[in-house]
Design a protein around this motif. Sequence first.
Motif, PDB file in Angstrom:
ATOM      1  N   ILE A  98       8.733   6.481   5.147  1.00 15.50           N
ATOM      2  CA  ILE A  98       8.447   5.331   3.276  1.00 15.50           C
ATOM      3  C   ILE A  98       7.297   4.395   4.197  1.00 15.50           C
ATOM      4  CG2 ILE A  98       9.110   4.750   1.343  1.00 15.50           C
ATOM      5  CD1 ILE A  98       9.892   7.116   1.869  1.00 15.50           C
ATOM      6  N   ILE A  99       5.783   4.069   3.895  1.00 12.66           N
ATOM      7  CA  ILE A  99       5.089   3.113   4.215  1.00 12.66           C
ATOM      8  C   ILE A  99       4.926   2.755   3.208  1.00 12.66           C
ATOM      9  CG2 ILE A  99       4.901   4.579   6.511  1.00 12.66           C
ATOM     10  CD1 ILE A  99       2.518   5.055   5.688  1.00 12.66           C
ATOM     11  N   VAL A 100       4.042   1.202   3.144  1.00 14.56           N
ATOM     12  CA  VAL A 100       3.841   0.528   2.552  1.00 14.56           C
ATOM     13  C   VAL A 100       2.045   0.530   2.172  1.00 14.56           C
ATOM     14  CG1 VAL A 100       3.074  -1.723   1.233  1.00 14.56           C
ATOM     15  CG2 VAL A 100       5.198  -1.130   2.035  1.00 14.56           C
ATOM     16  N   ALA A 101       0.990   0.853   1.625  1.00 14.23           N
ATOM     17  CA  ALA A 101      -0.240   0.993   1.798  1.00 14.23           C
ATOM     18  C   ALA A 101      -0.917  -0.370   0.760  1.00 14.23           C
ATOM     19  CB  ALA A 101      -0.956   2.382   1.178  1.00 14.23           C
ATOM     20  N   LYS A 102      -1.125  -1.197   1.775  1.00 15.08           N
ATOM     21  CA  LYS A 102      -1.057  -2.939   1.395  1.00 15.08           C
ATOM     22  C   LYS A 102      -3.078  -2.724   0.976  1.00 15.08           C
ATOM     23  CE  LYS A 102       1.970  -6.333   3.114  1.00 15.08           C
ATOM     24  NZ  LYS A 102       2.040  -7.324   4.247  1.00 15.08           N
ATOM     25  N   GLY A 103      -3.326  -3.299  -0.195  1.00  9.91           N
ATOM     26  CA  GLY A 103      -4.438  -2.847  -1.290  1.00  9.91           C
ATOM     27  C   GLY A 103      -5.030  -1.549  -1.504  1.00  9.91           C
ATOM     28  N   ALA A 104      -4.585  -0.343  -1.087  1.00 13.72           N
ATOM     29  CA  ALA A 104      -4.744   1.144  -1.639  1.00 13.72           C
ATOM     30  C   ALA A 104      -4.870   0.970  -3.369  1.00 13.72           C
ATOM     31  CB  ALA A 104      -3.638   1.594  -1.512  1.00 13.72           C
ATOM     32  N   LYS A 105      -4.580   0.343  -4.016  1.00 18.08           N
ATOM     33  CA  LYS A 105      -5.335   0.681  -5.023  1.00 18.08           C
ATOM     34  C   LYS A 105      -6.631  -0.305  -5.428  1.00 18.08           C
ATOM     35  CE  LYS A 105      -2.786   0.192  -8.859  1.00 18.08           C
ATOM     36  NZ  LYS A 105      -1.374  -0.356  -9.422  1.00 18.08           N
ATOM     37  N   ARG A 106      -7.136  -0.995  -4.592  1.00 15.12           N
ATOM     38  CA  ARG A 106      -8.063  -1.607  -5.240  1.00 15.12           C
ATOM     39  C   ARG A 106      -9.619  -1.762  -5.304  1.00 15.12           C
ATOM     40  NH1 ARG A 106      -7.008  -6.508  -0.342  1.00 15.12           N
ATOM     41  NH2 ARG A 106      -5.247  -8.337  -2.235  1.00 15.12           N
ATOM     42  N   PRO A 107     -10.981  -1.628  -5.620  1.00 13.36           N
ATOM     43  CA  PRO A 107     -11.531  -0.654  -6.207  1.00 13.36           C
ATOM     44  C   PRO A 107     -12.328  -0.773  -4.891  1.00 13.36           C
ATOM     45  CG  PRO A 107     -11.843  -1.974  -8.005  1.00 13.36           C
ATOM     46  CD  PRO A 107     -10.418  -2.656  -6.740  1.00 13.36           C
ATOM     47  N   GLY A 108     -12.569  -1.706  -4.176  1.00 11.02           N
ATOM     48  CA  GLY A 108     -13.858  -1.182  -2.279  1.00 11.02           C
ATOM     49  C   GLY A 108     -12.815  -0.508  -1.202  1.00 11.02           C
ATOM     50  N   SER A 109     -11.072  -0.277  -1.587  1.00 14.78           N
ATOM     51  CA  SER A 109     -10.792  -0.249  -0.707  1.00 14.78           C
ATOM     52  C   SER A 109     -10.737   1.651   0.612  1.00 14.78           C
ATOM     53  CB  SER A 109      -8.982  -0.017  -0.719  1.00 14.78           C
ATOM     54  OG  SER A 109      -7.933   0.790   0.507  1.00 14.78           O
ATOM     55  N   GLN A 110     -10.796   1.169   1.340  1.00 14.63           N
ATOM     56  CA  GLN A 110     -11.423   2.898   1.809  1.00 14.63           C
ATOM     57  C   GLN A 110     -10.114   3.699   1.480  1.00 14.63           C
ATOM     58  OE1 GLN A 110      -9.589   3.112   4.800  1.00 14.63           O
ATOM     59  NE2 GLN A 110     -10.228   5.356   5.825  1.00 14.63           N
ATOM     60  N   LEU A 111      -8.672   3.070   1.593  1.00  5.85           N
ATOM     61  CA  LEU A 111      -8.072   3.823   2.029  1.00  5.85           C
ATOM     62  C   LEU A 111      -8.187   4.714  -0.040  1.00  5.85           C
ATOM     63  CD1 LEU A 111      -5.050   1.393   2.858  1.00  5.85           C
ATOM     64  CD2 LEU A 111      -5.285   3.256   3.934  1.00  5.85           C
ATOM     65  N   ARG A 112      -8.625   4.448  -0.622  1.00  2.50           N
ATOM     66  CA  ARG A 112      -7.935   4.522  -2.176  1.00  2.50           C
ATOM     67  C   ARG A 112      -8.901   6.565  -2.171  1.00  2.50           C
ATOM     68  NH1 ARG A 112      -8.072   2.403  -7.023  1.00  2.50           N
ATOM     69  NH2 ARG A 112     -10.078   4.234  -8.034  1.00  2.50           N
ATOM     70  N   SER A 113     -10.025   6.608  -1.222  1.00  6.81           N
ATOM     71  CA  SER A 113     -10.452   7.944  -1.324  1.00  6.81           C
ATOM     72  C   SER A 113      -9.875   9.218  -0.308  1.00  6.81           C
ATOM     73  CB  SER A 113     -11.734   8.694  -0.576  1.00  6.81           C
ATOM     74  OG  SER A 113     -12.315   7.137   0.262  1.00  6.81           O
ATOM     75  N   VAL A 114      -9.421   8.304   0.548  1.00 10.13           N
ATOM     76  CA  VAL A 114      -8.343   9.056   1.717  1.00 10.13           C
ATOM     77  C   VAL A 114      -6.940   9.387   1.787  1.00 10.13           C
ATOM     78  CG1 VAL A 114      -7.714   8.812   4.748  1.00 10.13           C
ATOM     79  CG2 VAL A 114      -9.819   7.924   3.842  1.00 10.13           C
ATOM     80  N   LEU A 115      -6.219   8.645   0.308  1.00  6.09           N
ATOM     81  CA  LEU A 115      -4.953   8.941   1.017  1.00  6.09           C
ATOM     82  C   LEU A 115      -4.779   9.120  -0.571  1.00  6.09           C
ATOM     83  CD1 LEU A 115      -2.890   5.007   1.200  1.00  6.09           C
ATOM     84  CD2 LEU A 115      -2.945   6.881   2.613  1.00  6.09           C
ATOM     85  N   LEU A 116      -4.912  10.791  -0.157  1.00  5.17           N
ATOM     86  CA  LEU A 116      -5.100  11.600  -0.743  1.00  5.17           C
ATOM     87  C   LEU A 116      -4.003  13.246  -0.735  1.00  5.17           C
ATOM     88  CD1 LEU A 116      -8.660  12.613  -1.427  1.00  5.17           C
ATOM     89  CD2 LEU A 116      -7.087  11.375  -2.968  1.00  5.17           C
ATOM     90  N   PRO A 117      -3.231  13.697  -1.237  1.00  9.99           N
ATOM     91  CA  PRO A 117      -1.708  15.073  -1.646  1.00  9.99           C
ATOM     92  C   PRO A 117      -2.537  16.027  -0.790  1.00  9.99           C
ATOM     93  CG  PRO A 117      -2.205  14.768  -3.392  1.00  9.99           C
ATOM     94  CD  PRO A 117      -2.877  13.535  -2.681  1.00  9.99           C
ATOM     95  N   PHE A 118      -2.216  16.516   0.404  1.00  2.88           N
ATOM     96  CA  PHE A 118      -1.909  18.308   0.489  1.00  2.88           C
ATOM     97  C   PHE A 118      -3.645  17.765   1.355  1.00  2.88           C
ATOM     98  CE2 PHE A 118      -1.716  19.038  -4.524  1.00  2.88           C
ATOM     99  CZ  PHE A 118       0.020  18.636  -3.464  1.00  2.88           C
ATOM    100  N   GLN A 119      -3.829  16.450   2.209  1.00  2.60           N
ATOM    101  CA  GLN A 119      -4.720  16.144   3.230  1.00  2.60           C
ATOM    102  C   GLN A 119      -4.006  16.080   4.043  1.00  2.60           C
ATOM    103  OE1 GLN A 119      -8.086  17.248   2.874  1.00  2.60           O
ATOM    104  NE2 GLN A 119      -7.347  18.741   1.369  1.00  2.60           N
ATOM    105  N   ARG A 120      -4.572  16.325   5.079  1.00  2.57           N
ATOM    106  CA  ARG A 120      -3.548  15.733   6.666  1.00  2.57           C
ATOM    107  C   ARG A 120      -4.968  15.107   7.331  1.00  2.57           C
ATOM    108  NH1 ARG A 120      -1.513  19.491  11.172  1.00  2.57           N
ATOM    109  NH2 ARG A 120      -1.418  18.003  13.314  1.00  2.57           N
ATOM    110  N   LEU A 121      -3.789  14.053   7.266  1.00  2.33           N
ATOM    111  CA  LEU A 121      -4.261  12.639   7.623  1.00  2.33           C
ATOM    112  C   LEU A 121      -3.033  11.962   9.381  1.00  2.33           C
ATOM    113  CD1 LEU A 121      -2.933  10.722   4.504  1.00  2.33           C
ATOM    114  CD2 LEU A 121      -5.195  11.873   4.903  1.00  2.33           C
TER     115      LEU A 121
END
Length: 254
Positions: A34-57
């Motif tokens: 279990i991890i924390v993704a800080k700022g992942a919900k911000r509109p300009g966050s790079q994480l928004r388009s990456v932290l998707l289910p079923f995609q290898r990261l």
Amino acid sequence: MGDSGLAAYVLHHHDWSESSQILDTFTRARGRIIIVAKGAKRPGSQLRSVLLPFQRLNLVLVRGRRAEVRDIETLRSADWAGGPVLPGRHLLSAYYLNELLTRLVPLHEPAPALFDAYAATLAHLCALAPDAAAGPALRAFEITNLDALGWLPQLDQDTARQAPLGADTAWRLHPQLGLTPATDPAQGLPAALWQALQRARGHLPHLQAVCGAAGPGLRQQLQGVLQYHLGHALRSRQVMQGVHAAISAATPSS
């Protein structure tokens, strides 16, 4: 100090604050964490388009420096590591895989073989023909999951007697007793099928093929074991049953 390029999938997430999320991830090297993704919900966050289910990261994590957060790992960066887009017709099946992992697999216990089986099952679902059923892939993953957790007995012998299965007897998979003779043949499966499943254990494509030839009886056997360990039916399973029921009701009879 953190992990560099930790291979992972996001299984589930929920909001932690207005801008951050808590992620339940399945990693190859460390199992579920279990991890924390800080700022992942911000509109300009790079994480928004990456932290998707079923995609290898590939994830890079860091630990908090203050004593009160030293055991909490925070996501520093996440990079997409490839993977086909899952067709919409198999999304429920994929969510079922995720729910199995989050409900059954304990935290912080590495399971690289199960991670590889999960990745291969997702790829298999992506490659299925439009009219092909996902059932055999799901049954094969259920067996692999139970096997990885140590909840699956030897499938080519009577568990109580530690003796080969009788060919003229139907056999039932009991959650506590293992393979036992079925008092009602309709509630068991033939010895030849259990033996074929045993030979295929650890070889996912072969296991999928055997599950494909098994018919609906195998699903019933495995669901009994899974529900025993889960305590109740999974939400994704209930949704799938509802969808199938609605489709059947809407299909005109010939």
